[in-house]
Motif scaffolding. Structure first.
Motif, PDB file in Angstrom:
ATOM      1  N   GLY A  25       0.894  -1.157  -0.074  1.00  0.00           N
ATOM      2  CA  GLY A  25      -0.209  -0.275   0.218  1.00  0.00           C
ATOM      3  C   GLY A  25       0.802   1.308  -0.130  1.00  0.00           C
ATOM      4  N   TRP A  26       0.246   2.422  -0.132  1.00  0.00           N
ATOM      5  CA  TRP A  26       0.998   3.780  -0.284  1.00  0.00           C
ATOM      6  C   TRP A  26       0.327   4.566   0.808  1.00  0.00           C
ATOM      7  CZ3 TRP A  26       4.872   4.332  -3.727  1.00  0.00           C
ATOM      8  CH2 TRP A  26       5.171   3.343  -4.473  1.00  0.00           C
ATOM      9  N   THR A  27       1.092   5.517   1.342  1.00  0.00           N
ATOM     10  CA  THR A  27       0.526   6.543   2.154  1.00  0.00           C
ATOM     11  C   THR A  27       1.231   7.954   1.717  1.00  0.00           C
ATOM     12  OG1 THR A  27       0.438   5.025   4.083  1.00  0.00           O
ATOM     13  CG2 THR A  27       0.654   7.345   4.511  1.00  0.00           C
ATOM     14  N   ILE A  28       0.260   8.785   1.459  1.00  0.00           N
ATOM     15  CA  ILE A  28       0.897  10.130   0.964  1.00  0.00           C
ATOM     16  C   ILE A  28       0.191  11.204   1.797  1.00  0.00           C
ATOM     17  CG2 ILE A  28       0.416  11.770  -1.023  1.00  0.00           C
ATOM     18  CD1 ILE A  28      -0.081   8.944  -2.650  1.00  0.00           C
ATOM     19  N   GLY A  29       1.311  12.053   2.132  1.00  0.00           N
ATOM     20  CA  GLY A  29       0.787  13.090   2.974  1.00  0.00           C
ATOM     21  C   GLY A  29       1.619  13.244   4.391  1.00  0.00           C
ATOM     22  N   PRO A  30       1.599  14.631   4.807  1.00  0.00           N
ATOM     23  CA  PRO A  30       2.422  14.659   6.218  1.00  0.00           C
ATOM     24  C   PRO A  30       1.625  13.877   7.239  1.00  0.00           C
ATOM     25  CG  PRO A  30       1.193  16.522   5.824  1.00  0.00           C
ATOM     26  CD  PRO A  30       0.887  15.680   4.701  1.00  0.00           C
ATOM     27  N   ARG A  31       2.565  13.852   8.346  1.00  0.00           N
ATOM     28  CA  ARG A  31       1.889  13.050   9.818  1.00  0.00           C
ATOM     29  C   ARG A  31       0.719  14.116  10.098  1.00  0.00           C
ATOM     30  NH1 ARG A  31       5.779  13.163  14.534  1.00  0.00           N
ATOM     31  NH2 ARG A  31       3.985  12.311  15.425  1.00  0.00           N
ATOM     32  N   GLY A  32      -0.484  13.486  10.412  1.00  0.00           N
ATOM     33  CA  GLY A  32      -1.399  14.167  11.058  1.00  0.00           C
ATOM     34  C   GLY A  32      -2.470  14.208   9.758  1.00  0.00           C
ATOM     35  N   ALA A  33      -2.237  14.190   8.636  1.00  0.00           N
ATOM     36  CA  ALA A  33      -3.259  14.342   7.587  1.00  0.00           C
ATOM     37  C   ALA A  33      -2.853  13.652   6.388  1.00  0.00           C
ATOM     38  CB  ALA A  33      -3.383  15.898   7.325  1.00  0.00           C
ATOM     39  N   SER A  34      -2.943  12.430   6.376  1.00  0.00           N
ATOM     40  CA  SER A  34      -2.457  11.533   5.028  1.00  0.00           C
ATOM     41  C   SER A  34      -3.552  10.639   4.479  1.00  0.00           C
ATOM     42  CB  SER A  34      -1.378  10.645   5.503  1.00  0.00           C
ATOM     43  OG  SER A  34      -1.758   9.908   6.563  1.00  0.00           O
ATOM     44  N   HIS A  43      -8.157   5.632   2.290  1.00  0.00           N
ATOM     45  CA  HIS A  43      -8.577   6.054   3.673  1.00  0.00           C
ATOM     46  C   HIS A  43      -8.073   7.347   3.774  1.00  0.00           C
ATOM     47  CE1 HIS A  43      -9.670   1.930   4.154  1.00  0.00           C
ATOM     48  NE2 HIS A  43     -10.582   2.097   4.845  1.00  0.00           N
ATOM     49  N   LEU A  44      -8.753   8.350   4.409  1.00  0.00           N
ATOM     50  CA  LEU A  44      -8.170   9.758   5.055  1.00  0.00           C
ATOM     51  C   LEU A  44      -7.705   9.601   6.514  1.00  0.00           C
ATOM     52  CD1 LEU A  44      -7.556  12.808   4.567  1.00  0.00           C
ATOM     53  CD2 LEU A  44      -9.957  13.091   5.472  1.00  0.00           C
ATOM     54  N   ASN A  45      -6.629   9.865   6.765  1.00  0.00           N
ATOM     55  CA  ASN A  45      -6.159   9.543   8.106  1.00  0.00           C
ATOM     56  C   ASN A  45      -5.777  10.777   8.627  1.00  0.00           C
ATOM     57  OD1 ASN A  45      -5.907   6.522   8.103  1.00  0.00           O
ATOM     58  ND2 ASN A  45      -4.424   7.101   6.697  1.00  0.00           N
ATOM     59  N   THR A  46      -6.605  11.432   9.679  1.00  0.00           N
ATOM     60  CA  THR A  46      -6.109  12.883  10.257  1.00  0.00           C
ATOM     61  C   THR A  46      -5.849  12.509  11.878  1.00  0.00           C
ATOM     62  OG1 THR A  46      -8.500  12.938  10.477  1.00  0.00           O
ATOM     63  CG2 THR A  46      -7.647  13.763   8.472  1.00  0.00           C
ATOM     64  N   GLY A  47      -5.303  13.149  12.266  1.00  0.00           N
ATOM     65  CA  GLY A  47      -5.027  13.384  13.822  1.00  0.00           C
ATOM     66  C   GLY A  47      -3.929  14.355  14.283  1.00  0.00           C
ATOM     67  N   ILE A  48      -3.792  14.244  15.607  1.00  0.00           N
ATOM     68  CA  ILE A  48      -3.052  15.273  16.083  1.00  0.00           C
ATOM     69  C   ILE A  48      -1.873  14.550  16.566  1.00  0.00           C
ATOM     70  CG2 ILE A  48      -2.590  16.985  18.061  1.00  0.00           C
ATOM     71  CD1 ILE A  48      -5.763  17.337  18.105  1.00  0.00           C
ATOM     72  N   PRO A  49      -0.514  14.710  16.042  1.00  0.00           N
ATOM     73  CA  PRO A  49       0.595  13.986  16.263  1.00  0.00           C
ATOM     74  C   PRO A  49       1.183  14.146  17.683  1.00  0.00           C
ATOM     75  CG  PRO A  49       0.954  15.153  14.246  1.00  0.00           C
ATOM     76  CD  PRO A  49      -0.238  15.482  14.737  1.00  0.00           C
ATOM     77  N   THR A  51      -0.560  12.804  20.225  1.00  0.00           N
ATOM     78  CA  THR A  51      -1.227  12.851  21.429  1.00  0.00           C
ATOM     79  C   THR A  51      -2.233  11.367  21.510  1.00  0.00           C
ATOM     80  OG1 THR A  51      -3.230  13.628  19.873  1.00  0.00           O
ATOM     81  CG2 THR A  51      -2.086  15.280  20.973  1.00  0.00           C
ATOM     82  N   GLY A  52      -2.201  10.646  20.632  1.00  0.00           N
ATOM     83  CA  GLY A  52      -2.874   9.416  20.315  1.00  0.00           C
ATOM     84  C   GLY A  52      -4.286   9.469  19.674  1.00  0.00           C
ATOM     85  N   LEU A  53      -4.432  10.878  19.518  1.00  0.00           N
ATOM     86  CA  LEU A  53      -5.847  11.154  18.973  1.00  0.00           C
ATOM     87  C   LEU A  53      -5.815  11.058  17.509  1.00  0.00           C
ATOM     88  CD1 LEU A  53      -7.011  14.252  21.137  1.00  0.00           C
ATOM     89  CD2 LEU A  53      -7.699  11.705  21.377  1.00  0.00           C
TER      90      LEU A  53
END
Length: 83
Positions: A25-34, A43-49, A51-53
């Motif tokens: 698979g591929w992951t494209i984007g920075p930590r927190g919004a990839s 899949h859209l992955n969002t988070g606050i690096p 924090t675990g959220l």
């Protein structure tokens, strides 16, 4: 106890190629919004690096009837009241 295999290779800033037992698979984007693209769709992955959220939202593709990010059946359960 099951054993899982996962390896991630950074190809460029913000681009990673991921290897696992179920495929590539591929992951494209920075930590927190990839965006993750693989066998199960995009899949859209969002988070606050740090924090675990985090949140994961399916964008497209993949098979039906899998499990969602909470580990519960995605297409099962109570169908509601019919009348």
């Amino acid at each position: 106890m099951g054993v899982r295999f996962r390896k991630s290779i950074k190809l460029a800033p913000g681009i990673r190629m991921n290897f696992s037992g179920s495929g590539i698979g591929w992951t494209i984007g920075p930590r927190g919004a990839s965006v993750g693209i693989g066998k199960r769709g995009a899949h859209l992955n969002t988070g606050i690096p740090g924090t675990g959220l985090s949140n994961r939202t399916k964008l497209s593709g993949g098979g039906e009837g899998g499990r969602d990010h909470t580990g519960t059946q995605a297409n099962g359960g109570d169908q509601g009241d019919s009348g």
